[in-house]
Design an enzyme around this catalytic site. Sequence first.
Site, PDB file in Angstrom:
ATOM      1  N   LYS A  34       8.065  -4.852   2.450  1.00 18.59           N
ATOM      2  CA  LYS A  34       8.067  -3.451   2.879  1.00 18.59           C
ATOM      3  C   LYS A  34       7.650  -3.320   4.343  1.00 18.59           C
ATOM      4  O   LYS A  34       6.671  -3.935   4.781  1.00 18.59           O
ATOM      5  CB  LYS A  34       7.113  -2.654   1.988  1.00 18.59           C
ATOM      6  CG  LYS A  34       6.942  -1.187   2.364  1.00 18.59           C
ATOM      7  CD  LYS A  34       6.034  -0.499   1.343  1.00 18.59           C
ATOM      8  CE  LYS A  34       5.670   0.915   1.754  1.00 18.59           C
ATOM      9  NZ  LYS A  34       4.836   1.573   0.731  1.00 18.59           N
TER      10      LYS A  34
ATOM     11  N   TYR B 245       0.852  -1.197   0.000  1.00 16.17           N
ATOM     12  CA  TYR B 245       0.000   0.000   0.000  1.00 16.17           C
ATOM     13  C   TYR B 245       0.884   1.243   0.000  1.00 16.17           C
ATOM     14  O   TYR B 245       2.016   1.225   0.468  1.00 16.17           O
ATOM     15  CB  TYR B 245      -1.024   0.011   1.131  1.00 16.17           C
ATOM     16  CG  TYR B 245      -0.543  -0.155   2.545  1.00 16.17           C
ATOM     17  CD1 TYR B 245       0.185   0.841   3.199  1.00 16.17           C
ATOM     18  CD2 TYR B 245      -0.879  -1.297   3.277  1.00 16.17           C
ATOM     19  CE1 TYR B 245       0.580   0.697   4.516  1.00 16.17           C
ATOM     20  CE2 TYR B 245      -0.478  -1.452   4.606  1.00 16.17           C
ATOM     21  CZ  TYR B 245       0.245  -0.454   5.207  1.00 16.17           C
ATOM     22  OH  TYR B 245       0.634  -0.593   6.516  1.00 16.17           O
ATOM     23  N   CYS B 246       0.369   2.309  -0.598  1.00 21.50           N
ATOM     24  CA  CYS B 246       1.110   3.567  -0.767  1.00 21.50           C
ATOM     25  C   CYS B 246       2.505   3.317  -1.339  1.00 21.50           C
ATOM     26  O   CYS B 246       3.515   3.697  -0.756  1.00 21.50           O
ATOM     27  CB  CYS B 246       1.201   4.324   0.557  1.00 21.50           C
ATOM     28  SG  CYS B 246       1.684   6.071   0.364  1.00 21.50           S
ATOM     29  N   PRO B 247       2.576   2.661  -2.511  1.00 17.16           N
ATOM     30  CA  PRO B 247       3.888   2.335  -3.080  1.00 17.16           C
ATOM     31  C   PRO B 247       4.616   3.582  -3.584  1.00 17.16           C
ATOM     32  O   PRO B 247       3.999   4.558  -4.005  1.00 17.16           O
ATOM     33  CB  PRO B 247       3.537   1.401  -4.248  1.00 17.16           C
ATOM     34  CG  PRO B 247       2.155   1.826  -4.664  1.00 17.16           C
ATOM     35  CD  PRO B 247       1.469   2.246  -3.383  1.00 17.16           C
TER      36      PRO B 247
END
Length: 275
Positions: free
Chosen positions: A157, A144-146
């Site tokens: 991550k 998420y939110c890459p």
Amino acid sequence: MSMLHQPRWRIIDQTTLGPSFDAKQSFAIDDCLCQSVGKGDSPCAARTWVHHNTVVLGIQDTRLPHLKKGIEHLHSQGYKTVVRNSGGLAVVLDEGVLNISLILPEGEGHISIDDGYETMTRFVQNMLKSYSQNIEAREIVGSYCPGRYDLSVNGKKFAGISQRRLRHGVAVQIYLCAEGSGTERAALIRDFYKASLDGDHTPFAYPIVRPEVMASLSELTGCPISVQDLMLHFYNTLSQFGELVPSQLTLEEASDFQGFYERMVERNEKALGNL
């Protein structure tokens, strides 16, 4: 890491304020500090903070076609929602996630976007070196939110960086997942996007979240790492770059904070008020 070398670092620790500490307050405080540091009224500042069961949304998230369904899902899982004023997409904050903001002045020179990201990346790599992990900065597809400065170990991550620039001040912000399940956090965001899209196609490509590519530092290292553990590493690391001065908002900053906070409230009411 030249930007980390400062005569003194002003430290504002807000990791223990508890569930009543709202993320809208956090982003307003960083704006307030950006203004003070940018004007030269304050030395460089480092703020640490924790929020309980909060999903922070980006502006792009507020354009999801069925956002109400996504918000309802998050609320049903016990999470509050806040729209931030810095870049990025949805992220999960809870009591196992440490947030750090480094607030720097642009001064005579110019701090590029990449300068800000690199400074935080090097700081965190130094902060976590005792865990003997190879921390990489590259986009982790499926997180998420890459972004280009996702921090990961072995392709999983555990941290993401964003920036906020205001009045000649730069706030570089990172979340570090210390403990808990990275997979469960990612599944929450995966299900948020699934509900918010509800099968519709959009011009903007929202992330297709794969929970297995996210983890906490405790999971990655195989040893328990708490927010308090990370705080000890934070203090020890930052003290290598300058004198640490514990602080709170000044009276002038506290006065300015109210205006910044009201803007955050208005932003959230505009984005989420009709849901």
